[in-house]
Write a protein that holds these residues in place. Structure first.
Motif, short mmCIF file in Angstrom:
data_model
loop_
_atom_site.label_atom_id
_atom_site.label_comp_id
_atom_site.label_asym_id
_atom_site.label_seq_id
_atom_site.Cartn_x
_atom_site.Cartn_y
_atom_site.Cartn_z
N ARG A 64 -5.64 46.66 79.87
CA ARG A 64 -6.20 45.30 79.97
C ARG A 64 -7.34 45.10 78.98
NH1 ARG A 64 -6.39 40.76 82.56
NH2 ARG A 64 -8.31 39.88 83.34
N ALA A 65 -8.23 46.06 78.88
CA ALA A 65 -9.35 45.97 77.93
C ALA A 65 -8.82 46.01 76.50
CB ALA A 65 -10.33 47.11 78.17
N ARG A 100 -5.99 44.93 75.36
CA ARG A 100 -5.42 43.61 75.04
C ARG A 100 -6.51 42.66 74.57
NH1 ARG A 100 -2.32 39.98 72.99
NH2 ARG A 100 -1.77 38.24 74.29
N HIS A 101 -7.64 42.66 75.26
CA HIS A 101 -8.74 41.77 74.90
C HIS A 101 -9.38 42.18 73.56
CE1 HIS A 101 -8.07 40.58 79.02
NE2 HIS A 101 -8.79 39.49 78.77
N LEU A 125 -7.10 41.00 70.72
CA LEU A 125 -7.22 39.58 70.42
C LEU A 125 -8.43 39.30 69.53
CD1 LEU A 125 -6.32 38.07 73.90
CD2 LEU A 125 -5.02 37.82 71.77
N VAL A 137 -4.85 37.35 80.11
CA VAL A 137 -6.06 37.25 79.30
C VAL A 137 -7.14 36.46 80.03
CG1 VAL A 137 -6.99 36.35 77.13
CG2 VAL A 137 -4.74 37.42 77.18
N ASN A 138 -8.34 36.98 79.97
CA ASN A 138 -9.52 36.33 80.53
C ASN A 138 -10.31 35.76 79.35
OD1 ASN A 138 -12.15 35.81 81.38
ND2 ASN A 138 -12.08 37.39 82.95
N ARG A 139 -10.30 34.44 79.20
CA ARG A 139 -10.96 33.79 78.05
C ARG A 139 -12.46 34.14 77.99
NH1 ARG A 139 -9.88 30.93 73.26
NH2 ARG A 139 -11.98 30.77 72.47
N TRP A 194 -13.87 36.88 78.84
CA TRP A 194 -14.01 38.24 78.31
C TRP A 194 -13.79 38.25 76.80
CZ3 TRP A 194 -10.91 43.06 80.38
CH2 TRP A 194 -11.61 44.22 80.09
N VAL A 195 -12.78 37.50 76.35
CA VAL A 195 -12.55 37.38 74.91
C VAL A 195 -13.80 36.81 74.24
CG1 VAL A 195 -11.21 36.17 73.12
CG2 VAL A 195 -10.04 37.17 75.11
N GLU A 230 -15.74 43.20 81.92
CA GLU A 230 -15.12 41.90 82.13
C GLU A 230 -16.00 41.05 83.04
OE1 GLU A 230 -10.85 39.92 83.45
OE2 GLU A 230 -11.14 42.07 83.70
N VAL A 258 -8.35 33.50 84.45
CA VAL A 258 -7.40 34.30 83.69
C VAL A 258 -6.26 33.38 83.28
CG1 VAL A 258 -5.78 36.23 83.82
CG2 VAL A 258 -8.01 36.41 84.92
#
Length: 109
Positions: free
Chosen positions: A17-18, A20-21, A24, A73-75, A77-78, A96, A102
């Motif tokens: 998960r991390a 993936r962020h 991005l 995806v958590n915007r 966090w991005v 996060e 999400v």
């Protein structure tokens, strides 16, 4: 637990998960032609310490995931990761944000 691999030899394990962020944020900056440093702490089992690599358009990067499905995806966090990537110290993994919305797929270009 996925892996970020830099130039074929420098590796760090990162939860999918991390990762993936991070992917991005990294790909968005490199698409815009913005080189930057990325830092992480090494696990104590392999000596500890900290590594910083310089990411640029010519860098050889691999994002290797263990799972077959893309994490949501958590915007927020991005945005938090992008904030660190744009700072003088460069990108590093931040926790996060709790209670953030999400979304499915997200393009941060």
């Amino acid at each position: 637990m996925g892996r970020f691999i830099y130039e074929g030899s420098t590796k760090v394990e990162v939860e999918d998960r991390a990762l993936r962020h991070l992917q991005l944020v990294i790909t968005a900056k490199l698409r815009r032609g913005e080189p930057f440093p990325y830092s992480w702490k090494e696990d104590a089992s392999i000596g500890g310490g900290r590594i910083t690599v310089w990411l640029h358009a010519g860098s050889s990067l691999v994002f290797k995931y263990v799972g077959s499905r893309q994490p949501e995806v958590n915007r927020a966090w991005v945005d938090a990761l992008a904030y660190t990537a744009n700072s003088p110290g460069g990108l590093y993994l931040v926790p996060e944000p709790a209670g953030s919305a999400v979304t499915g797929n997200l393009d941060v270009s």
